[in-house]
Design a protein around this motif. Structure first.
Motif, short mmCIF file in Angstrom:
data_model
loop_
_atom_site.label_atom_id
_atom_site.label_comp_id
_atom_site.label_asym_id
_atom_site.label_seq_id
_atom_site.Cartn_x
_atom_site.Cartn_y
_atom_site.Cartn_z
N SER A 130 0.83 -1.21 0.00
CA SER A 130 0.00 0.00 0.00
C SER A 130 0.86 1.26 0.00
O SER A 130 0.39 2.34 -0.35
CB SER A 130 -0.93 0.00 1.21
N ARG A 131 2.14 1.14 0.39
CA ARG A 131 3.04 2.29 0.36
C ARG A 131 3.91 2.32 -0.88
O ARG A 131 4.70 3.24 -1.06
CB ARG A 131 3.96 2.25 1.59
N THR A 132 3.83 1.28 -1.72
CA THR A 132 4.68 1.23 -2.91
C THR A 132 3.80 0.99 -4.15
O THR A 132 2.61 1.24 -4.11
CB THR A 132 5.74 0.12 -2.78
N ALA A 133 4.42 0.53 -5.25
CA ALA A 133 3.70 0.38 -6.51
C ALA A 133 3.11 -1.02 -6.64
O ALA A 133 3.73 -1.99 -6.22
CB ALA A 133 4.65 0.64 -7.67
N ARG A 134 1.90 -1.09 -7.25
CA ARG A 134 1.24 -2.39 -7.35
C ARG A 134 1.72 -3.21 -8.53
O ARG A 134 1.77 -4.43 -8.44
CB ARG A 134 -0.27 -2.16 -7.47
N TRP A 135 2.07 -2.55 -9.64
CA TRP A 135 2.36 -3.31 -10.86
C TRP A 135 3.85 -3.43 -11.08
O TRP A 135 4.60 -2.47 -10.90
CB TRP A 135 1.71 -2.64 -12.07
N GLU A 136 4.23 -4.63 -11.49
CA GLU A 136 5.63 -4.88 -11.83
C GLU A 136 5.88 -4.42 -13.25
O GLU A 136 5.01 -4.56 -14.11
CB GLU A 136 5.90 -6.37 -11.70
N GLU A 137 7.05 -3.88 -13.54
CA GLU A 137 7.37 -3.44 -14.91
C GLU A 137 7.70 -4.63 -15.80
O GLU A 137 7.97 -5.71 -15.32
CB GLU A 137 8.56 -2.48 -14.87
N LYS A 138 7.72 -4.39 -17.10
CA LYS A 138 8.06 -5.37 -18.15
C LYS A 138 6.94 -6.36 -18.43
O LYS A 138 6.42 -6.99 -17.54
CB LYS A 138 9.35 -6.17 -17.83
N LYS A 165 19.30 5.32 -11.38
CA LYS A 165 19.25 6.57 -10.61
C LYS A 165 20.51 6.74 -9.77
O LYS A 165 21.03 7.84 -9.62
CB LYS A 165 18.01 6.56 -9.72
N GLU A 166 21.00 5.63 -9.25
CA GLU A 166 22.22 5.67 -8.45
C GLU A 166 23.40 6.14 -9.31
O GLU A 166 24.21 6.98 -8.88
CB GLU A 166 22.48 4.27 -7.89
N TYR A 194 13.75 6.34 -4.03
CA TYR A 194 13.94 6.29 -5.48
C TYR A 194 12.63 6.32 -6.27
O TYR A 194 12.66 6.46 -7.49
CB TYR A 194 14.72 5.04 -5.87
N GLY A 195 11.50 6.08 -5.62
CA GLY A 195 10.22 6.12 -6.33
C GLY A 195 9.96 4.93 -7.23
O GLY A 195 9.09 4.98 -8.09
N THR A 196 10.70 3.84 -7.07
CA THR A 196 10.47 2.64 -7.87
C THR A 196 10.94 1.42 -7.10
O THR A 196 11.73 1.53 -6.16
CB THR A 196 11.19 2.73 -9.22
N LEU A 197 10.42 0.24 -7.50
CA LEU A 197 10.87 -1.01 -6.87
C LEU A 197 11.73 -1.84 -7.81
O LEU A 197 12.24 -2.88 -7.43
CB LEU A 197 9.68 -1.85 -6.43
N GLU A 198 11.85 -1.37 -9.09
CA GLU A 198 12.63 -2.15 -10.05
C GLU A 198 14.12 -1.96 -9.79
O GLU A 198 14.59 -0.83 -9.67
CB GLU A 198 12.30 -1.72 -11.48
N GLU A 199 14.83 -3.07 -9.75
CA GLU A 199 16.25 -3.01 -9.43
C GLU A 199 17.04 -2.19 -10.45
O GLU A 199 17.90 -1.38 -10.08
CB GLU A 199 16.80 -4.44 -9.40
N GLU A 200 16.68 -2.36 -11.75
CA GLU A 200 17.43 -1.65 -12.80
C GLU A 200 17.25 -0.14 -12.69
O GLU A 200 18.21 0.62 -12.84
CB GLU A 200 16.97 -2.13 -14.18
#
Lengths: 81, 140
Positions: A73-81, B131-132, B120-126
């Motif tokens: 709930s504090r982060t993003a729901r959808w994974e990229e790619k 950004k780093e 960072y505003g994202t969870l994707e490692e890449e």
């Protein structure tokens, strides 16, 4: 343990584990992980490890799911790619 | 040959399935880009190890198909006199500790994930790596 029940539960566990890591929707992945933990609790009760079974049902299927949904709930729901 | 396969592969199918689940979790931990997905893989990996240990404690798995099964390790007045079989409770107790540790490590990992998302505003490692790199370039 009872072999047909064991085989059926383990089959569903493998299918759900693969589904949980392939889906792009993280909320769905978390709910599938909860189902996975619950089936794992069933396997342990069926293998006569009742203490492990109810601990898994409470902590694995309950607390971990709540933590993950709270983090989601504090982060993003959808994974990229 | 068929007997050997029946004894070493079919009769111990629990261990093979534990290995399959373990490698599923390992794949998610290594190959997936999303950090939350990595944590889900880690949880699956841990559960597979618990399955392996609980299967070790079970007496029904290895000692013949349908001959005798152990019961849950609970004291039972009549059973003591009859000499009943029960599953080994030691791996159960170890895995009980393991489940609690697993929940704790997941909680710590989720806290780190939330903090990384705030930064960072994202969870994707890449994306985080990119950004780093940008921050490093601007710094020099």
């Amino acid at each position: 343990m009872i072999i047909p029940i064991d085989l059926a539960l383990l089959f569903f566990i493998v299918v759900i584990a693969i589904a949980a890591i392939t889906t792009k929707d993280l909320l769905a992945a978390i709910v599938l992980l909860s189902a996975y933990s619950f089936l794992m609790a069933c396997v342990w009760v069926e293998m006569n490890a009742v203490d492990v079974g109810f601990t898994e049902a409470a902590i694995g299927a309950g607390v971990t799911t709540a933590f993950m949904i709270a983090a989601l709930s504090r982060t993003a729901r959808w994974e990229e790619k | 040959m068929i007997e050997w396969i029946a004894q070493h592969i079919v009769a111990k199918y629990n261990f093979w399935i534990a290995i399959v689940i373990m490698l599923t979790g390992l794949y998610a931990t290594v190959a997936k880009g999303n950090l939350l997905k990595k944590l889900i893989g880690l949880t699956i990996f841990q559960t597979a190890i618990f399955l392996f240990y609980v299967s070790l404690s079970d007496v029904g798995t290895l000692s013949g198909l349908g001959l005798h099964y152990g019961t849950a390790p609970i004291v039972w007045e009549e059973g003591i006199h009859r000499g009943y079989m029960y599953v080994n409770p030691l791996p159960h107790v170890l895995m009980l500790t393991g489940i609690v540790v697993s929940a704790a490590t997941t909680a710590v990992g989720l806290a780190l994930v939330v903090r990384l998302y705030e930064e960072y505003g994202t969870l994707e490692e890449e994306r985080i790596m990119e950004k780093e790199m940008e921050i490093d370039k601007r710094g020099t």
